[in-house]
Design a protein around this motif. Structure first.
Motif, PDB file in Angstrom:
ATOM      1  N   ASP A 121       0.811  -1.220   0.000  1.00 14.03           N
ATOM      2  CA  ASP A 121       0.000   0.000   0.000  1.00 14.03           C
ATOM      3  C   ASP A 121       0.844   1.270   0.000  1.00 14.03           C
ATOM      4  N   PHE A 122       2.170   1.135  -0.018  1.00 13.67           N
ATOM      5  CA  PHE A 122       3.096   2.268  -0.069  1.00 13.67           C
ATOM      6  C   PHE A 122       2.882   3.238   1.099  1.00 13.67           C
ATOM      7  N   ALA A 123       2.456   2.698   2.239  1.00 13.21           N
ATOM      8  CA  ALA A 123       2.168   3.535   3.403  1.00 13.21           C
ATOM      9  C   ALA A 123       3.444   3.992   4.121  1.00 13.21           C
ATOM     10  N   ASP A 124       4.542   3.255   3.935  1.00 10.80           N
ATOM     11  CA  ASP A 124       5.793   3.650   4.573  1.00 10.80           C
ATOM     12  C   ASP A 124       6.928   3.548   3.558  1.00 10.80           C
ATOM     13  N   GLY A 125       8.144   3.680   4.020  1.00  9.07           N
ATOM     14  CA  GLY A 125       9.284   3.700   3.117  1.00  9.07           C
ATOM     15  C   GLY A 125       9.845   2.337   2.763  1.00  9.07           C
ATOM     16  N   THR A 126       9.195   1.272   3.211  1.00  9.05           N
ATOM     17  CA  THR A 126       9.694  -0.071   2.915  1.00  9.05           C
ATOM     18  C   THR A 126       8.661  -0.851   2.109  1.00  9.05           C
ATOM     19  N   PHE A 127       9.155  -1.796   1.310  1.00 13.20           N
ATOM     20  CA  PHE A 127       8.273  -2.644   0.515  1.00 13.20           C
ATOM     21  C   PHE A 127       8.119  -4.006   1.187  1.00 13.20           C
ATOM     22  N   ILE A 128       7.065  -4.725   0.816  1.00 12.96           N
ATOM     23  CA  ILE A 128       6.887  -6.080   1.329  1.00 12.96           C
ATOM     24  C   ILE A 128       8.045  -6.956   0.882  1.00 12.96           C
ATOM     25  N   LYS A 129       8.299  -8.005   1.612  1.00 16.79           N
ATOM     26  CA  LYS A 129       9.411  -8.913   1.327  1.00 16.79           C
ATOM     27  C   LYS A 129       9.307  -9.481  -0.092  1.00 16.79           C
ATOM     28  N   GLY A 130      10.395  -9.427  -0.821  1.00 16.54           N
ATOM     29  CA  GLY A 130      10.455  -9.985  -2.164  1.00 16.54           C
ATOM     30  C   GLY A 130      10.172  -8.986  -3.265  1.00 16.54           C
ATOM     31  N   LEU A 131       9.613  -7.815  -2.911  1.00 17.34           N
ATOM     32  CA  LEU A 131       9.257  -6.801  -3.905  1.00 17.34           C
ATOM     33  C   LEU A 131      10.374  -5.773  -4.052  1.00 17.34           C
ATOM     34  N   SER A 132      10.711  -5.464  -5.293  1.00 15.41           N
ATOM     35  CA  SER A 132      11.650  -4.377  -5.567  1.00 15.41           C
ATOM     36  C   SER A 132      11.147  -3.608  -6.785  1.00 15.41           C
ATOM     37  N   ILE A 133      11.405  -2.316  -6.801  1.00 18.94           N
ATOM     38  CA  ILE A 133      10.987  -1.461  -7.909  1.00 18.94           C
ATOM     39  C   ILE A 133      12.197  -0.673  -8.379  1.00 18.94           C
ATOM     40  N   LYS A 134      12.465  -0.730  -9.674  1.00 18.97           N
ATOM     41  CA  LYS A 134      13.673  -0.116 -10.215  1.00 18.97           C
ATOM     42  C   LYS A 134      13.348   0.806 -11.380  1.00 18.97           C
ATOM     43  N   ALA A 135      13.827   2.041 -11.302  1.00 21.02           N
ATOM     44  CA  ALA A 135      13.703   2.997 -12.399  1.00 21.02           C
ATOM     45  C   ALA A 135      14.972   2.921 -13.245  1.00 21.02           C
ATOM     46  N   SER A 136      14.828   2.914 -14.556  1.00 21.92           N
ATOM     47  CA  SER A 136      15.997   2.783 -15.419  1.00 21.92           C
ATOM     48  C   SER A 136      15.854   3.642 -16.668  1.00 21.92           C
ATOM     49  N   SER A 137      16.964   3.777 -17.394  1.00 21.85           N
ATOM     50  CA  SER A 137      16.995   4.577 -18.609  1.00 21.85           C
ATOM     51  C   SER A 137      17.745   3.821 -19.684  1.00 21.85           C
ATOM     52  N   THR A 138      17.372   4.041 -20.940  1.00 24.29           N
ATOM     53  CA  THR A 138      18.087   3.415 -22.049  1.00 24.29           C
ATOM     54  C   THR A 138      19.434   4.084 -22.271  1.00 24.29           C
ATOM     55  N   ASP A 139      19.647   5.244 -21.649  1.00 25.97           N
ATOM     56  CA  ASP A 139      20.929   5.952 -21.726  1.00 25.97           C
ATOM     57  C   ASP A 139      21.725   5.635 -20.461  1.00 25.97           C
ATOM     58  N   PRO A 140      22.805   4.855 -20.564  1.00 27.77           N
ATOM     59  CA  PRO A 140      23.570   4.442 -19.375  1.00 27.77           C
ATOM     60  C   PRO A 140      24.107   5.608 -18.552  1.00 27.77           C
ATOM     61  N   SER A 141      24.284   6.757 -19.171  1.00 28.44           N
ATOM     62  CA  SER A 141      24.835   7.911 -18.452  1.00 28.44           C
ATOM     63  C   SER A 141      23.749   8.779 -17.816  1.00 28.44           C
TER      64      SER A 141
END
Length: 207
Positions: free
Chosen positions: A44-64
């Motif tokens: 529910d994104f109520a705090d700064g931690t995620f449930i066990k096993g969940l990760s969210i990653k932001a990425s870009s096609t430009d490595p720099s």
């Protein structure tokens, strides 16, 4: 006898079914839940931690380019997708369903959100329906007949240009885990080898 077994084994491996993925999209959470018979975990994104096993990653096609990042504020994940920026929702266990409440009205109508699944047995499956660029917080979820471990969110195809990309918020993320492993083509081949071995042993015994 050996040549006969070899031919039979080869035909079995060749005829092992290729994996075809089927995905059904839901905009009603009750119907989505009804379509699943799996353990459902929620974030529910109520705090700064995620449930066990969940990760969210932001990425870009430009490595720099390290400018893309999401925030968790007001009990929601807030993010912007552009032509080169995407965000992946990953889970350590295999999933058959994922869904959440998406609000794409934070800015002017953008591009919508395109979804791509990936897992241990496949690297890229484009979900045939995008999240609508006019979505205002309603549920959007999917159920797959093939287990996956990652859902990538990308700017969709509902606009004419990537001027603003797509800004959105996500709340009440729901994950439905797979309850049993799905046989791979190699598994069918191994089963066939065992069956052939039993038949060969039986043939020798009766001679």
């Amino acid at each position: 006898m050996k040549s006969y077994i070899a031919v039979l084994l080869s035909s079995l491996i060749i005829s092992a079914p290729a994996q075809a993925i089927s995905v059904k999209v839901f905009t009603d959470k009750a119907e989505w839940t009804k379509a699943l018979k799996n353990i459902i975990a929620g974030e529910d994104f109520a705090d700064g931690t995620f449930i066990k096993g969940l990760s969210i990653k932001a990425s870009s096609t430009d490595p720099s380019d390290f400018s893309h990042s999401y925030t968790v504020t007001g009990g929601k994940l807030v993010d912007r997708l552009t032509e080169k920026h995407s965000t992946s929702i990953n889970y350590t266990s295999k999933l058959l369903g994922i869904g959440g409440d998406f609000d794409l009205s934070l800015n002017e109508p953008g591009m919508g959100i395109k979804l791509v699944l990936s897992g241990d047995t496949f690297s890229h499956f484009l979900v045939p329906k995008e999240i609508n660029k006019y979505a205002t917080g309603g549920f959007f979820g999917l159920v797959s007949d093939t287990a996956f471990t990652s859902l990538k969110l990308m700017a969709g195809t509902q606009g004419t240009a990537f001027v603003n990309g797509e800004q959105y918020s996500l709340d009440n993320l729901s994950l439905a885990t797979a309850t049993a492993p799905i046989p791979e083509p190699e598994t069918y081949a191994l089963m066939g080898m065992g069956l052939i071995g039993l038949l060969a042993a039986r043939r020798r015994k009766t001679q």
